[in-house]
Scaffold this active site. Structure first.
Site, PDB file in Angstrom:
ATOM      1  N   ARG A 180       0.836  -1.199   0.000  1.00  0.00           N
ATOM      2  CA  ARG A 180       0.000   0.000   0.000  1.00  0.00           C
ATOM      3  C   ARG A 180       0.875   1.254   0.000  1.00  0.00           C
ATOM      4  O   ARG A 180       0.528   2.256  -0.636  1.00  0.00           O
ATOM      5  CB  ARG A 180      -0.942   0.010   1.210  1.00  0.00           C
ATOM      6  CG  ARG A 180      -2.024  -1.049   1.141  1.00  0.00           C
ATOM      7  CD  ARG A 180      -2.909  -1.019   2.367  1.00  0.00           C
ATOM      8  NE  ARG A 180      -3.722   0.183   2.442  1.00  0.00           N
ATOM      9  CZ  ARG A 180      -4.422   0.557   3.519  1.00  0.00           C
ATOM     10  NH1 ARG A 180      -4.344  -0.167   4.627  1.00  0.00           N
ATOM     11  NH2 ARG A 180      -5.146   1.659   3.507  1.00  0.00           N
ATOM     12  N   CYS A 208      -1.122   6.095   9.046  1.00  0.00           N
ATOM     13  CA  CYS A 208      -1.476   4.878   8.300  1.00  0.00           C
ATOM     14  C   CYS A 208      -2.636   5.254   7.399  1.00  0.00           C
ATOM     15  O   CYS A 208      -2.678   6.365   6.889  1.00  0.00           O
ATOM     16  CB  CYS A 208      -1.810   3.731   9.266  1.00  0.00           C
ATOM     17  SG  CYS A 208      -3.147   4.120  10.424  1.00  0.00           S
TER      18      CYS A 208
END
Length: 279
Positions: A178, A237
């Protein structure tokens, strides 16, 4: 043992089952299972939880409404206080939280409590570390007093801090795929990461049994990206949940306290005019 003698500074960010067992009569045990794919943490709790554990609904009590500030912004102090009170977590409580993901979800509750000066720790290894029987009867505690307090600015970073470029080391806690943009989940507004950020996947703090790696290994992972002191570290995050695990890991490694960018990629990346970095 009377846990009132334990100060927030004395309690490490992670404890093991032996510690929990020795202190459990004076603890609130919190089940913070939550799943990015929308699966029900409550159903997991009802299927079996640590004896005496209360279920903490991350969406209800640990997050504000999703929107411009990201998918899981911090809730208002009054909302958080009401949630904690309803769960039997009071001003003088000591909390040990767990999940079934090595603590990367439950870290959100622990970081929030610790940032406000409360005693809280993660159970190393989570629910799988518990070898005794589980309970299926829900725990319904009586409300207790939990005083609302503003979120401490010194422990938080804002979108303005990120965009200004004046931040220190910005650390992305997501998995590498990611971070580098090779995987874009439906929750990601776009692929990639904040320009200039470094990647320390929070799940890398754990071994194959989802237990903490030795402190030397954790220090080495942070040192590899230039972190030997957390003072100038900002952790993010997708939406400020798993980023808390890196902040607790920094404490565990003896590197001090960093700051949380709670908006995370879900806030920064939502404006497609903001540059995303790939690779």
């Amino acid at each position: 043992m009377d846990d009132s003698r334990i100060t927030p500074e004395d309690l490490p960010p992670f404890v093991d089952v032996a510690w929990l067992t020795a202190h459990r009569q004076n603890l609130v045990i919190a089940d913070v299972r939550w799943y990015l794919d929308g699966a029900s943490g409550r159903n997991a709790y009802d299927g079996g939880h640590l004896p005496g554990a209360v279920f903490v609904d991350l969406d209800a009590w640990l997050s504000g409404d999703s929107g411009p500030r990201g998918l899981n912004p911090l809730p208002g102090p009054e909302v958080f206080a009401h949630g904690m009170s309803s769960l039997g977590i009071g001003d003088g409580s000591t909390v040990v939280a767990y999940d079934d993901a090595g603590g990367v979800i439950a870290a959100r509750l622990v970081w929030m409590l610790r940032s406000l000066g409360h005693r809280a720790a993660l159970l190393d290894g989570g629910i799988s570390a518990w070898s005794g029987p589980l309970e299926t009867t829900p725990v319904e505690p009586s409300p207790v007093a939990f005083t609302p307090s503003p979120w401490p600015g010194a422990r938080l970073a804002t979108l303005k801090d990120i965009i200004s470029g004046a931040a220190g080391i910005v650390v992305d806690a997501r998995n590498n795929d990611r971070f580098d943009g090779s995987l874009q989940l439906p929750t990601d507004p776009q692929a990639g990461h904040i320009p200039g950020a470094v990647n320390v996947p929070c799940r890398g703090n754990l071994d194959s049994d989802r237990r903490l790696r030795p402190v030397e290994d954790v220090r080495r992972a942070f040192a590899k990206v230039g972190i030997e002191d957390a003072t100038e570290v900002i952790s993010y995050c997708g939406s400020g949940v798993t980023a808390c695990h890196n902040l607790l890991a920094l404490e565990y490694a003896g590197l001090g306290q960093g700051r949380l960018y709670a908006g995370g990629w879900s806030e920064y990346g939502a404006d497609l005019r903001r540059r995303a970095e790939l690779g």
